[in-house]
Design an enzyme around this catalytic site. Structure first.
Site, PDB file in Angstrom:
ATOM      1  N   LYS A  92     -15.005 -16.665  -2.757  1.00 55.42           N
ATOM      2  CA  LYS A  92     -15.003 -16.343  -1.320  1.00 55.42           C
ATOM      3  C   LYS A  92     -15.185 -14.840  -1.136  1.00 55.42           C
ATOM      4  O   LYS A  92     -15.101 -14.078  -2.115  1.00 55.42           O
ATOM      5  CB  LYS A  92     -13.700 -16.818  -0.686  1.00 55.42           C
ATOM      6  CG  LYS A  92     -12.465 -16.160  -1.250  1.00 55.42           C
ATOM      7  CD  LYS A  92     -11.207 -16.703  -0.612  1.00 55.42           C
ATOM      8  CE  LYS A  92      -9.988 -16.087  -1.271  1.00 55.42           C
ATOM      9  NZ  LYS A  92      -8.799 -16.117  -0.457  1.00 55.42           N
TER      10      LYS A  92
ATOM     11  N   TYR B 160     -12.476  17.699   6.853  1.00 53.11           N
ATOM     12  CA  TYR B 160     -11.893  17.534   8.193  1.00 53.11           C
ATOM     13  C   TYR B 160     -10.395  17.814   8.163  1.00 53.11           C
ATOM     14  O   TYR B 160      -9.674  17.313   7.290  1.00 53.11           O
ATOM     15  CB  TYR B 160     -12.077  16.092   8.674  1.00 53.11           C
ATOM     16  CG  TYR B 160     -13.495  15.741   9.054  1.00 53.11           C
ATOM     17  CD1 TYR B 160     -14.121  16.381  10.122  1.00 53.11           C
ATOM     18  CD2 TYR B 160     -14.184  14.753   8.367  1.00 53.11           C
ATOM     19  CE1 TYR B 160     -15.416  16.050  10.476  1.00 53.11           C
ATOM     20  CE2 TYR B 160     -15.480  14.413   8.721  1.00 53.11           C
ATOM     21  CZ  TYR B 160     -16.093  15.067   9.770  1.00 53.11           C
ATOM     22  OH  TYR B 160     -17.364  14.733  10.121  1.00 53.11           O
TER      23      TYR B 160
HETATM   24  C1  LIG Z   1      -6.053 -21.019  -1.673  1.00 56.44           C
HETATM   25  C2  LIG Z   1      -6.434 -19.993  -2.684  1.00 56.44           C
HETATM   26  N1  LIG Z   1      -6.553 -20.352  -3.969  1.00 56.44           N
HETATM   27  C3  LIG Z   1      -6.891 -19.469  -4.918  1.00 56.44           C
HETATM   28  C4  LIG Z   1      -7.110 -18.143  -4.617  1.00 56.44           C
HETATM   29  C5  LIG Z   1      -7.436 -17.176  -5.726  1.00 56.44           C
HETATM   30  O1  LIG Z   1      -6.377 -16.263  -5.877  1.00 56.44           O
HETATM   31  P1  LIG Z   1      -6.464 -15.059  -6.942  1.00 56.44           P
HETATM   32  O2  LIG Z   1      -7.603 -14.235  -6.496  1.00 56.44           O
HETATM   33  O3  LIG Z   1      -5.164 -14.354  -6.789  1.00 56.44           O
HETATM   34  O4  LIG Z   1      -6.681 -15.689  -8.256  1.00 56.44           O
HETATM   35  C6  LIG Z   1      -6.976 -17.717  -3.295  1.00 56.44           C
HETATM   36  C7  LIG Z   1      -7.172 -16.305  -2.973  1.00 56.44           C
HETATM   37  O5  LIG Z   1      -6.620 -15.726  -2.107  1.00 56.44           O
HETATM   38  C8  LIG Z   1      -6.635 -18.676  -2.291  1.00 56.44           C
HETATM   39  O6  LIG Z   1      -6.510 -18.309  -1.017  1.00 56.44           O
END
Ligand SMILES: Cc1ncc(COP(=O)(O)O)c(C=O)c1O
Length: 360
Positions: free
Chosen positions: A36, A256
């Site tokens: 994601k 700045y």
């Molecule tokens: C539902 C869910 N599963 C897995 C993950 C992966 O987590 P990580 O990046 O800490 O391994 C996330 C990330 O936020 C998540 O929201």
């Protein structure tokens, strides 16, 4: 083709290797690669292409991210971890073969009411203690029964939960979350999914049918020592170049607000990168960059397109020299700690303006 000398270098082979190391942590589980937020800033399409022959499925947050992957030719199953927002996404999910992680009574109701071209591959998110998303454990058996009766499910849903404190190995909530999901799995005879990266690395009791590593694929877990033991490596390095050098007298200020003042005659380099690219503005003079085999501290407030660095101790530094902002020498987790955030935030903040150079 870009002309600016600032860029993020993404090593896709490192991500592949990190994914394989994540699999070795839990050989009995399947590892779904979490990509994601543009693969945590690393380029979701490129990462998916790199992993598609070894990862059985990918995970994103919402359908737009999944559609972008399909449009780029990714054929693997894609789990959408926020499920859906509107009923019209359901037929699209069915057509494109997406898996939906359902998390709320409202989603369940919408799914029940919406006619579908074919049953969907659904996961059920269970709230075992994080209190963010998820169906309460006591409601899960009835929901499973309702959805099965109405013919909505292509197969028995995976019950998933998310760990709230997996980075704290001894936090008592970890075991409570693990026990609650396990019990529900037994009661309903369902497959399970629990571990994120931290849990995968240090809480073997949380390993189940499907683990969901994200940050460890990019080599930037906050569990620095454990990451090193496992052999994870950072996949992203951010570089810029010196575009100007100033010789300052004692008392001269930089940038700045003039919040950095030379305590002695100093040499300050200006780099062609700033908060407009995703580098944090909230740095202080403890934040470091790397050039000529040495560390140097940030001087003055970070601008949109530039930042200053004190190079008084590096007389050989010249305009045109390459500088690492984070990568193998300056771990992004270290910079994140200094600016009071997480590597997750710094990585996902790197934006379109900063060109990405992929190493394959
Ligand atoms: C539902 C869910 N599963 C897995 C993950 C992966 O987590 P990580 O990046 O800490 O391994 C996330 C990330 O936020 C998540 O929201």
């Amino acid at each position: 083709m870009t002309y600016r000398p600032s860029f993020a270098e993404i090593d896709l082979n490192v991500i592949r290797n990190n994914y394989q190391l994540s699999c070795q942590q839990a050989p009995a589980s399947k590892q779904l690669a979490v990509i994601k937020a543009n693969a945590y800033g690393h380029g979701a399409v490129q990462v998916a292409k790199q992993l598609e022959d070894i990862a059985p499925a990918f995970a994103v947050a919402f359908i737009d991210e999944a559609l972008a992957l399909r449009e780029a030719g990714i054929r693997s199953p894609i789990l959408i971890m926020e499920g859906f927002f509107r009923a019209q996404e359901l037929s699209l999910a069915s057509e494109k073969g997406f898996w939906l992680m359902l998390h709320s009574p409202e989603q369940i109701e919408m799914l029940e009411k919406t006619p579908l071209p074919s049953p969907l591959n659904c996961w059920l998110k269970v709230d075992t203690g994080m209190h963010r998303l998820g169906i309460l454990p006591e409601h899960v058996p009835a929901i499973l029964e309702r959805l099965t009766k109405r013919g909505k499910l292509a197969q028995s849903p995976v019950l998933a939960t998310h760990m709230a404190n997996a980075e704290e190995m001894n936090n008592p909530l970890n075991q409570r979350q693990i026990d609650r999901l396990r019990q529900l799995g037994k009661d309903t005879n369902s497959p399970l999914s629990q571990a994120n990266s931290a849990a995968l690395m240090q809480l073997p009791a949380s390993h189940s049918n499907w683990n969901r590593p994200g940050i460890m694929l990019y080599g930037c877990s906050p569990l620095v020592q454990r990451s090193e033991q496992i052999g994870l490596q950072p996949a992203m390095s951010v570089y810029s170049e010196i575009i100007a050098i100033r010789e300052l007298k004692k008392g001269d200020a930089v940038g700045y607000g003039g919040c950095w003042q030379a305590r002695k005659p100093s040499r300050i380099a200006t780099l062609a990168i700033g908060y407009g690219d995703g580098y944090p503005r909230s740095t202080d003079s403890q934040c470091e960059v790397f050039l000529h085999g040495q560390r140097a501290t940030v001087a003055g407030s970070v601008s949109m397109d530039m930042l200053g660095v004190d190079i008084s101790h590096i007389p050989e530094a010249r305009v045109g020299d390459k500088v690492e902002l984070w990568g193998n020498n300056i771990p992004v987790t270290e910079l994140a700690r200094r600016v009071n955030t997480l590597s997750y935030e710094l990585l996902t903040r790197v934006n379109q303006r900063l060109p990405k150079h992929f190493v394959d």
